[in-house]
Each structure stands twice: as C-alpha cells, then as structure tokens.
Enzyme design. Structure first.
Site, PDB file in Angstrom:
ATOM      1  CG  ASP A 137      12.391 -16.890  10.097  1.00  0.00           C
ATOM      2  OD1 ASP A 137      12.531 -17.079  10.935  1.00  0.00           O
ATOM      3  OD2 ASP A 137      12.955 -16.126   9.239  1.00  0.00           O
TER       4      ASP A 137
ATOM      5  CG  PHE B 190      20.245 -12.553  13.961  1.00  0.00           C
ATOM      6  CD1 PHE B 190      21.400 -11.715  13.843  1.00  0.00           C
ATOM      7  CD2 PHE B 190      19.066 -12.056  13.280  1.00  0.00           C
ATOM      8  CE1 PHE B 190      21.404 -10.626  13.084  1.00  0.00           C
ATOM      9  CE2 PHE B 190      19.294 -11.048  12.367  1.00  0.00           C
ATOM     10  CZ  PHE B 190      20.239 -10.212  12.199  1.00  0.00           C
ATOM     11  CG  ASN B 191      14.851 -13.488  14.706  1.00  0.00           C
ATOM     12  OD1 ASN B 191      15.375 -12.843  13.818  1.00  0.00           O
ATOM     13  ND2 ASN B 191      14.046 -14.292  14.439  1.00  0.00           N
TER      14      ASN B 191
ATOM     15  CG  ASP C  73      14.576 -10.456   9.920  1.00  0.00           C
ATOM     16  OD1 ASP C  73      13.755 -11.676   9.748  1.00  0.00           O
ATOM     17  OD2 ASP C  73      15.650 -10.459  10.791  1.00  0.00           O
TER      18      ASP C  73
ATOM     19  CG  ASP D 198      12.773 -13.816   7.776  1.00  0.00           C
ATOM     20  OD1 ASP D 198      12.026 -13.227   8.763  1.00  0.00           O
ATOM     21  OD2 ASP D 198      13.740 -13.965   7.482  1.00  0.00           O
TER      22      ASP D 198
ATOM     23  CG  ASN E  16      17.849 -12.149   8.529  1.00  0.00           C
ATOM     24  OD1 ASN E  16      18.677 -12.582   9.058  1.00  0.00           O
ATOM     25  ND2 ASN E  16      16.512 -12.476   8.235  1.00  0.00           N
TER      26      ASN E  16
ATOM     27  CB  THR F 144       9.797 -15.145  11.156  1.00  0.00           C
ATOM     28  OG1 THR F 144       9.683 -14.228  10.158  1.00  0.00           O
ATOM     29  CG2 THR F 144       8.685 -16.054  11.294  1.00  0.00           C
TER      30      THR F 144
HETATM   31  C1  BDR Z   1      16.852 -15.954  12.868  1.00  0.00           C
HETATM   32  O1  BDR Z   1      17.561 -15.014  12.412  1.00  0.00           O
HETATM   33  C2  BDR Z   1      17.582 -14.781  11.247  1.00  0.00           C
HETATM   34  O2  BDR Z   1      18.848 -14.890  10.505  1.00  0.00           O
HETATM   35  C3  BDR Z   1      16.672 -15.645  10.383  1.00  0.00           C
HETATM   36  O3  BDR Z   1      15.919 -15.004   9.360  1.00  0.00           O
HETATM   37  C4  BDR Z   1      15.926 -16.148  11.516  1.00  0.00           C
HETATM   38  O4  BDR Z   1      14.628 -15.599  11.762  1.00  0.00           O
HETATM   39  C5  BDR Z   1      17.605 -17.350  13.056  1.00  0.00           C
HETATM   40  O5  BDR Z   1      18.527 -17.018  14.140  1.00  0.00           O
HETATM   41 CA    CA Z   2      13.666 -14.035   9.955  1.00  0.00          CA
END
Ligand code: BDR
Ligand code: CA
Length: 322
Positions: free
Chosen positions: A249, A170-171, A10, A15, A39, A129
């Site tokens: 990532d 986050f992911n 993303d 990334d 993202n 990622t």
């Molecule tokens: C992950 O979330 C995104 O902000 C980054 O690209 C990474 O994959 C980190 O929490």
């Molecule tokens: Ca990412």
C-alpha cells in the site's frame, strides 16, 4: 510541492505503513482517512487506523465506511476460511495502544462525496489501498463524482497472476463489482499499483533495522510491522535473495511523492472479472495493441526498492509535530 490526498484503506499492516507515510511526509497533506471492510472487518480496520494515527500523534479525521461488499454479503471466501492456512498473517488488531481519538460521525461515503464535489478540492488525489466498496458507493450515490475526482491512485490487481487466487489480487477480489464500477465510471486518471510493481520492490530485514534506528514512533512501528510481514511471507526462500516482503500500500503514497519510484508502466483498457469460475476478481488488463477498448488506466509494472525505502525513511525520521 505538497499533494493533498484522501486515503481509503482497510488497515491492515501495509495500510498502516501507508497511513504513517502519508501523515508524516512533507510532500503529502493527508486530509482524511476512510475505512472499509477488507483485510479485517470494518470495526477493526477503523480502530487500527485510529491506533496508527494516535501512535504518531497525527490529527487526521477518520471516517468509517462499508462493512460489506457492494452486492455480495461477504468476501467470495469468508475471511476465517481464507486465512485458515496462515492465521497469524492478518491479525484483527494491530499491536499498538488502543485508540483514544474517536472516528467521525459522518460516513466515509458522505465524506468522499462532500470532499470531491467541493470545487476547492479539485487538486485532491483519492488514494485507495483496500477494496473499492466505499468509492463505488460514492460514485453510485453521486455519479457527478466521476468527473470531480481528477486523479485516483489505487493498490490492486495484477498484470500477471494473483495472490488470493491464481488470477486475483485481494483488494479487487474482495469486491469485484465495486472495482468494476470504479474502472467503468469514466474517471479522468486512474493509476493502478498492482502486485507486479509491489513485488518488484520488497523490503528487507536491513530496512527493519534502519527504521528502528530512527528511534521515532513511526520508525519503531514500521520496523515491527515489516518484521511481521517478512516473518509471515509465504514466498519460498529459494525465490528470494534474502528474507523480504512486499509492502504493497505505501507504494501508492511513495508514487505521489517520487513518481520515479515506478520504473515502468503502461496505459491500458482495464476491467474486472465479476463472474469467472476460476478468475473471479481478476484485473483484466488488455495489452493487445489493436484493441479498440478505450484506455482507462495507467498500470505500474515495476518499482524501485531504493527510492521506496528512501521516501519511507524520510517520513519516519519525523514525528507529527515537526
Ligand atoms: C492488498 O491486499 C491487502 O492484503 C493489503 O493491505 C493490500 O492492500 C495486497 O493484495
Ligand atoms: Ca490494504
């Protein structure tokens, strides 16, 4: 030995560094890149991915994927509200020249199904990622994929804590239902690279200088991306020995090149919270020795910044024609 991979991402500053590492390091054969909402919104993630590959002159096909999470209409908190306190951290477009190479017409989900159902690709590792929407959609559309993807490495979750909320990374948080689908699909091997590992191997301003000194397109881009991440990092200075930032990532890619970049790990039953009021998107790592739940993942716990920077420097010294 070269490891063939498909990278689902993303893009995103970290990334972008992962893409360059995968495209340039001789230990990796980057077969395809697919993009997902995360993202940034999908069109930006796709354009940024193309920009990165064009910037380093890498000829790798890019496939656009899901624009929204699996069942939710949007992120649990919409992106503009989420990013309001730090709007500069995640810019829509990476500061690279607009792409000249177009994305493929085929969707990311079709590409994933085609790639992993082909017996000639038994050795291919799936690296994710970003949010796991594309992978979940592919597994739902073609359940046999669960036994066809022999190995998956993903950045996501945390053994302890979170970054987007107190408990979620986050992911996983962006699309918890997708993440749960992936962890419950019965894949043979999942390696999770969570925040615990990425935060244990931050990169520094000295690394920016070392990347710049390479005087390559990848070195310059990596230096600028890392400088941005260090400038925007919200960890209190009192908790750091020097200015630094985690670069999540590319640690997944580094692991495939140098497994010893991960310095400790455990094997656990792993699931994802999809309903918690305060824990939505939490990676649930069951560390109880007596648990009867089946182990379904290896979870990295710590990493070596020295091995990580060594691998990055090896790759960024090269250009795509070498
Ligand atoms: C992950 O979330 C995104 O902000 C980054 O690209 C990474 O994959 C980190 O929490
Ligand atoms: Ca990412």
């Amino acid at each position: 030995m070269t490891t063939r991979i498909v990278l689902d991402c993303d893009t995103g500053t970290d990334d972008a560094i992962a893409i360059m590492l995968a495209a340039l390091h001789p230990g990796i054969d980057l077969m395809a890149v697919s993009t997902v909402n995360g993202n940034v919104a999908l069109p930006y993630a796709t354009e940024n991915t193309l920009r990165v590959l064009d910037h380093i002159g890498a000829d790798v096909p890019v496939f656009a994927g899901a624009a929204h999470p699996l069942v939710r209409p949007d992120l649990p908190i919409p992106r503009d509200i989420l990013n309001a306190d730090n709007p500069e951290f995640q810019v829509a477009y990476l500061d690279l020249a607009p792409s000249v190479t177009p994305a493929q017409d085929t969707s990311a989900v079709s590409m994933l199904i085609d790639t992993f159902t082909d017996p000639a690709n038994d050795d291919v590792v799936l690296v994710a990622t970003g949010p796991l929407t594309n992978v979940a959609l592919a597994l739902i559309a073609e359940p046999r994929l669960a036994s066809r993807i022999r190995r998956m490495v993903l950045m996501g979750g945390a053994y302890v804590g979170g970054n987007v909320t107190a408990t979620a990374e986050f992911n996983i948080w962006v699309d918890p239902e997708a993440a749960r689908t992936v962890f419950s699909a019965g894949l043979q091997e999942i390696v999770v690279v969570p925040l615990d590992a990425t935060h244990s191997a931050p990169l520094t301003r000295a690394d920016c200088e070392a990347f710049d000194a390479l005087q390559t397109p990848a070195g310059s881009a990596a230096a600028a991306l890392l400088r941005h991440r260090i400038d925007q990092d919200q960890t209190p200075e009192s908790l750091k020995s020097e200015p630094s930032a985690p670069v999540h990532d590319p640690l997944c890619i580094a692991y495939l090149i140098r497994p010893d970049v991960i310095t400790s790990a455990g094997r656990f039953p792993v699931s994802v919270e999809t309903a918690g009021e305060q824990t939505l998107g939490q990676l649930i790592v069951d560390a109880r020795p007596w648990t009867s739940d089946p182990v379904n993942a290896t979870v990295a716990l710590t990493a070596s910044a020295d091995v990580f920077r060594h691998v990055l420097l090896e790759a960024f010294a090269l250009d795509a024609s070498s």
